[in-house]
Design a protein around this motif. Structure first.
Motif, PDB file in Angstrom:
ATOM      1  N   THR A 112       0.831  -1.202   0.000  1.00  0.00           N
ATOM      2  CA  THR A 112       0.000   0.000   0.000  1.00  0.00           C
ATOM      3  C   THR A 112       0.867   1.254   0.000  1.00  0.00           C
ATOM      4  OG1 THR A 112      -0.095   0.146   2.398  1.00  0.00           O
ATOM      5  CG2 THR A 112      -1.786  -1.213   1.323  1.00  0.00           C
ATOM      6  N   ILE A 113       0.227   2.393  -0.189  1.00  0.00           N
ATOM      7  CA  ILE A 113       0.959   3.660  -0.171  1.00  0.00           C
ATOM      8  C   ILE A 113       1.580   3.890   1.201  1.00  0.00           C
ATOM      9  CG2 ILE A 113       0.651   6.167  -0.241  1.00  0.00           C
ATOM     10  CD1 ILE A 113      -1.237   5.761  -2.582  1.00  0.00           C
ATOM     11  N   ALA A 114       0.836   3.585   2.259  1.00  0.00           N
ATOM     12  CA  ALA A 114       1.362   3.780   3.611  1.00  0.00           C
ATOM     13  C   ALA A 114       2.558   2.865   3.868  1.00  0.00           C
ATOM     14  CB  ALA A 114       0.269   3.525   4.639  1.00  0.00           C
ATOM     15  N   VAL A 158       4.990   9.560  -1.866  1.00  0.00           N
ATOM     16  CA  VAL A 158       4.816   8.300  -2.613  1.00  0.00           C
ATOM     17  C   VAL A 158       3.852   8.512  -3.773  1.00  0.00           C
ATOM     18  CG1 VAL A 158       3.952   5.929  -2.473  1.00  0.00           C
ATOM     19  CG2 VAL A 158       5.403   6.831  -0.654  1.00  0.00           C
ATOM     20  N   ARG A 159       2.792   9.276  -3.546  1.00  0.00           N
ATOM     21  CA  ARG A 159       1.843   9.574  -4.637  1.00  0.00           C
ATOM     22  C   ARG A 159       2.538  10.347  -5.765  1.00  0.00           C
ATOM     23  NH1 ARG A 159      -3.411   8.405  -3.539  1.00  0.00           N
ATOM     24  NH2 ARG A 159      -3.934   8.025  -1.362  1.00  0.00           N
ATOM     25  N   PRO A 168      -5.045  -4.472 -12.370  1.00  0.00           N
ATOM     26  CA  PRO A 168      -6.049  -3.460 -12.032  1.00  0.00           C
ATOM     27  C   PRO A 168      -6.085  -3.229 -10.534  1.00  0.00           C
ATOM     28  CG  PRO A 168      -7.119  -5.550 -12.421  1.00  0.00           C
ATOM     29  CD  PRO A 168      -5.651  -5.761 -12.693  1.00  0.00           C
ATOM     30  N   ARG A 169      -6.645  -2.079 -10.149  1.00  0.00           N
ATOM     31  CA  ARG A 169      -6.795  -1.770  -8.729  1.00  0.00           C
ATOM     32  C   ARG A 169      -7.771  -2.755  -8.094  1.00  0.00           C
ATOM     33  NH1 ARG A 169      -7.140   4.812  -8.311  1.00  0.00           N
ATOM     34  NH2 ARG A 169      -5.090   5.198  -9.202  1.00  0.00           N
ATOM     35  N   ARG A 180      -8.357   0.939  -3.808  1.00  0.00           N
ATOM     36  CA  ARG A 180      -7.077   1.165  -3.136  1.00  0.00           C
ATOM     37  C   ARG A 180      -5.925   0.946  -4.121  1.00  0.00           C
ATOM     38  NH1 ARG A 180      -6.447  -2.060   2.077  1.00  0.00           N
ATOM     39  NH2 ARG A 180      -7.745  -0.346   2.811  1.00  0.00           N
ATOM     40  N   ILE A 181      -4.950   1.817  -4.071  1.00  0.00           N
ATOM     41  CA  ILE A 181      -3.778   1.708  -4.936  1.00  0.00           C
ATOM     42  C   ILE A 181      -2.780   0.751  -4.296  1.00  0.00           C
ATOM     43  CG2 ILE A 181      -1.809   2.953  -5.888  1.00  0.00           C
ATOM     44  CD1 ILE A 181      -3.589   5.439  -5.982  1.00  0.00           C
ATOM     45  N   ASN A 182      -2.320  -0.201  -5.063  1.00  0.00           N
ATOM     46  CA  ASN A 182      -1.257  -1.099  -4.626  1.00  0.00           C
ATOM     47  C   ASN A 182      -0.036  -0.856  -5.501  1.00  0.00           C
ATOM     48  OD1 ASN A 182      -2.495  -2.576  -2.478  1.00  0.00           O
ATOM     49  ND2 ASN A 182      -3.781  -3.535  -4.011  1.00  0.00           N
TER      50      ASN A 182
END
Length: 72
Positions: free
Chosen positions: A2-4, A17-18, A31-32, A37-39
């Motif tokens: 994840t982004i975090a 990160v974004r 695909p998401r 949620r972005i992986n």
């Protein structure tokens, strides 16, 4: 990842990160997932960190006094 999780691994903020994703320096898993949620691909995060750490080491090595000729 994840982004975090990527932010924690890279010691940067989530907005950074974004920005790395938008710049193409990190790769998103497509695909998401259904929640939207972005992986992020783990390999891209690891390679970014390795390259960043190598650049930091190279810079610090270039700043060492040992690289200057004596008497200058």
């Amino acid at each position: 990842m994840t982004i975090a999780e990527a932010a924690d691994y890279l010691f940067v903020s989530r907005p950074h990160v974004r920005k790395l994703l938008a710049a193409g320096k990190l790769a998103e898993v497509l695909p998401r997932d259904p929640t939207g949620r972005i992986n992020i691909e783990v390999v891209s995060v690891e390679s970014y960190r390795t390259a960043r750490d190598a650049a930091v080491r190279a810079y610090l090595d270039s700043q060492a006094e040992d690289s200057d000729p004596l008497g200058l």
